[in-house]
Design a protein around this motif. Sequence first.
Motif, PDB file in Angstrom:
ATOM      1  N   UNK A 434       0.834  -1.208   0.000  1.00  0.00           N
ATOM      2  CA  UNK A 434       0.000   0.000   0.000  1.00  0.00           C
ATOM      3  C   UNK A 434       0.868   1.256   0.000  1.00  0.00           C
ATOM      4  N   UNK A 435       1.976   1.213   0.740  1.00  0.00           N
ATOM      5  CA  UNK A 435       2.886   2.350   0.782  1.00  0.00           C
ATOM      6  C   UNK A 435       3.466   2.649  -0.595  1.00  0.00           C
ATOM      7  N   UNK A 436       3.872   1.615  -1.322  1.00  0.00           N
ATOM      8  CA  UNK A 436       4.422   1.821  -2.662  1.00  0.00           C
ATOM      9  C   UNK A 436       3.376   2.426  -3.594  1.00  0.00           C
ATOM     10  N   UNK A 437       2.133   1.949  -3.487  1.00  0.00           N
ATOM     11  CA  UNK A 437       1.056   2.518  -4.302  1.00  0.00           C
ATOM     12  C   UNK A 437       0.876   3.997  -3.957  1.00  0.00           C
ATOM     13  N   UNK A 438       0.903   4.304  -2.670  1.00  0.00           N
ATOM     14  CA  UNK A 438       0.762   5.685  -2.214  1.00  0.00           C
ATOM     15  C   UNK A 438       1.875   6.566  -2.775  1.00  0.00           C
ATOM     16  N   UNK A 469      -8.728  -7.381  -5.543  1.00  0.00           N
ATOM     17  CA  UNK A 469      -9.635  -6.269  -5.226  1.00  0.00           C
ATOM     18  C   UNK A 469      -8.997  -4.934  -5.560  1.00  0.00           C
ATOM     19  N   UNK A 470      -7.689  -4.782  -5.339  1.00  0.00           N
ATOM     20  CA  UNK A 470      -7.011  -3.543  -5.711  1.00  0.00           C
ATOM     21  C   UNK A 470      -7.097  -3.310  -7.217  1.00  0.00           C
ATOM     22  N   UNK A 471      -6.875  -4.360  -7.997  1.00  0.00           N
ATOM     23  CA  UNK A 471      -6.958  -4.244  -9.456  1.00  0.00           C
ATOM     24  C   UNK A 471      -8.387  -3.940  -9.896  1.00  0.00           C
ATOM     25  N   UNK A 485       0.969  -0.217 -12.520  1.00  0.00           N
ATOM     26  CA  UNK A 485       1.692   0.149 -11.297  1.00  0.00           C
ATOM     27  C   UNK A 485       1.396  -0.838 -10.178  1.00  0.00           C
ATOM     28  N   UNK A 486       0.126  -1.158  -9.986  1.00  0.00           N
ATOM     29  CA  UNK A 486      -0.255  -2.066  -8.896  1.00  0.00           C
ATOM     30  C   UNK A 486       0.346  -3.449  -9.125  1.00  0.00           C
ATOM     31  N   UNK A 487       0.318  -3.931 -10.378  1.00  0.00           N
ATOM     32  CA  UNK A 487       0.926  -5.228 -10.680  1.00  0.00           C
ATOM     33  C   UNK A 487       2.425  -5.226 -10.378  1.00  0.00           C
ATOM     34  N   UNK A 488       3.094  -4.146 -10.706  1.00  0.00           N
ATOM     35  CA  UNK A 488       4.529  -4.049 -10.411  1.00  0.00           C
ATOM     36  C   UNK A 488       4.789  -4.213  -8.924  1.00  0.00           C
ATOM     37  N   UNK A 489       3.982  -3.548  -8.104  1.00  0.00           N
ATOM     38  CA  UNK A 489       4.214  -3.596  -6.664  1.00  0.00           C
ATOM     39  C   UNK A 489       3.800  -4.948  -6.076  1.00  0.00           C
ATOM     40  N   UNK A 490       2.776  -5.575  -6.643  1.00  0.00           N
ATOM     41  CA  UNK A 490       2.413  -6.930  -6.212  1.00  0.00           C
ATOM     42  C   UNK A 490       3.561  -7.898  -6.473  1.00  0.00           C
TER      43      UNK A 490
END
Length: 499
Positions: A434-438, A469-471, A485-490
């Motif tokens: 979550x921090x990376x997404x932020x 759920x994030x995606x 971006x979200x996939x990268x952080x996952x």
Amino acid sequence: MESVSRDFALVVACVFVLGMLLPVTSASLGPGRTPESAAAAFVAWNAGSLHLRSGIGELRLAGVVPSLTGYHVMYQQVLGGVPVFGAIVNVFVDWSMAPRFAYSSAKEFGTDALAPAVPAKDASSRFESTAFTASEPSLVVYPDGDRGRLAWRGDLESPTAGDWTVFSSAVDGSVVAVLDARKQVTGWGLVFDPNPIASSGNAKFRDNGDSDSPELGALETKRALEGLDGSGYLRGPYADVQGGKGPNAKEPGDTFFYTRSDERFEQVMAYYHIDRSMRYIAALPSRGGFGSLGFTSIVDHPQTVKVDQFAYDNSYYNTANHRISLGRGGVDDAEDADVILHEFGHAIQDRQVPGFGIGHDAGSMGEGFGDYWAVTMHYSTVKPEWRPLVAMWDATSYDDHDPAYLRRVDLNLHYPEDLTGRIHHDGQIWSRLLWDIHERLGGVTADTIVLESQSYLTPSASFQDGAKALLDADTALYGGAHVIDILEFLMDRGLPFAF
């Protein structure tokens, strides 16, 4: 009374008036009408249904208010020339000048004699005191059950005791009613924002047995306490804070200036930080509609908090009674906004998915989100290198890092090899995601996606469910603009995901 043509089109509406179904007949009155004349004809036609014994002669025009769909013609009910307190007839007239329906709070009751036996000057002397300044008394009929009481109304103001409306009988001078004029008020209080170490940049501060000091006192910052209900307690639309060991904070003037050695200081902390957090959530975008009220399940009722409830160093949110309880062992937990906001993170998830947090993965996501929510809420007030650190002030009683911290949201932990089975530790994998997404998307966008994603889950959701759920949330909110971006952080965290 102006005659009403019989060739108009009749429309029958069922309107809720004072909790009862009121059948109202309305008419299209043709060209050349004004909202006032259309409403007057409507009232004349429907006087009985509107609880008016004398028809339009019982009303005084109070104003015309436009809305998106037409005009709202407001009448004040008057008896013998004296206004009836709270008795309004509101007639809706559409843009074609057709009166469609009305809401009425007019009263049909017997009243006192409408000539006051107590003169205005006597009422004024009753209203005046050393604590209050009062308006000139005005004569009203005050509804009291099935009768109207002739009364002098005085509006009283005090910088310390609040604002009140008092009704004194114009017959015998007795007090008829006292109303709190402050529907929601803004009070003031002293708080740490978010805690002494984060706000000062000085990691050397210590609790010293909850004692006051000039250095810590300088960090007790005056903040507005919004939305207080005017009771003098720390209650509002978003927070209801109570003392655990001692009394509830109560200040009739809504000025809560306590120092940290007073346990009521922690009650002010809890109110301020939860109210601020709720207001932030209420202002987040909903499906791209910025400024609209999203996440209504989170902000639709106040969060109950018990402060300094027990002597040991722990705090928790209870999904059974939906209450946050904050301990006072070590550093009082409610002196650190991170602890308050972490526990409120659990409350947020429970409001979105009742009972959330069953099992290891859901429990870990709950702990990770609580830490994330704590640091995101005061992101801009902390120096950059300390932003990922959770509960720096609370941790001074048990951690030797410099600065101390309970946990951090930027650890390079990886799934599944860094799992320990302990949800507070394993939650740091989720909080790092979550921090990376932020950090990539910015606070408002990230918080919106994260909160929306949680509403898709079940109480025992897995890490894979949380990832999907994030995606899904980004797709629903932003058309998938941030999916890459979200996939990268996952993948950085090794977390499983599926489309």
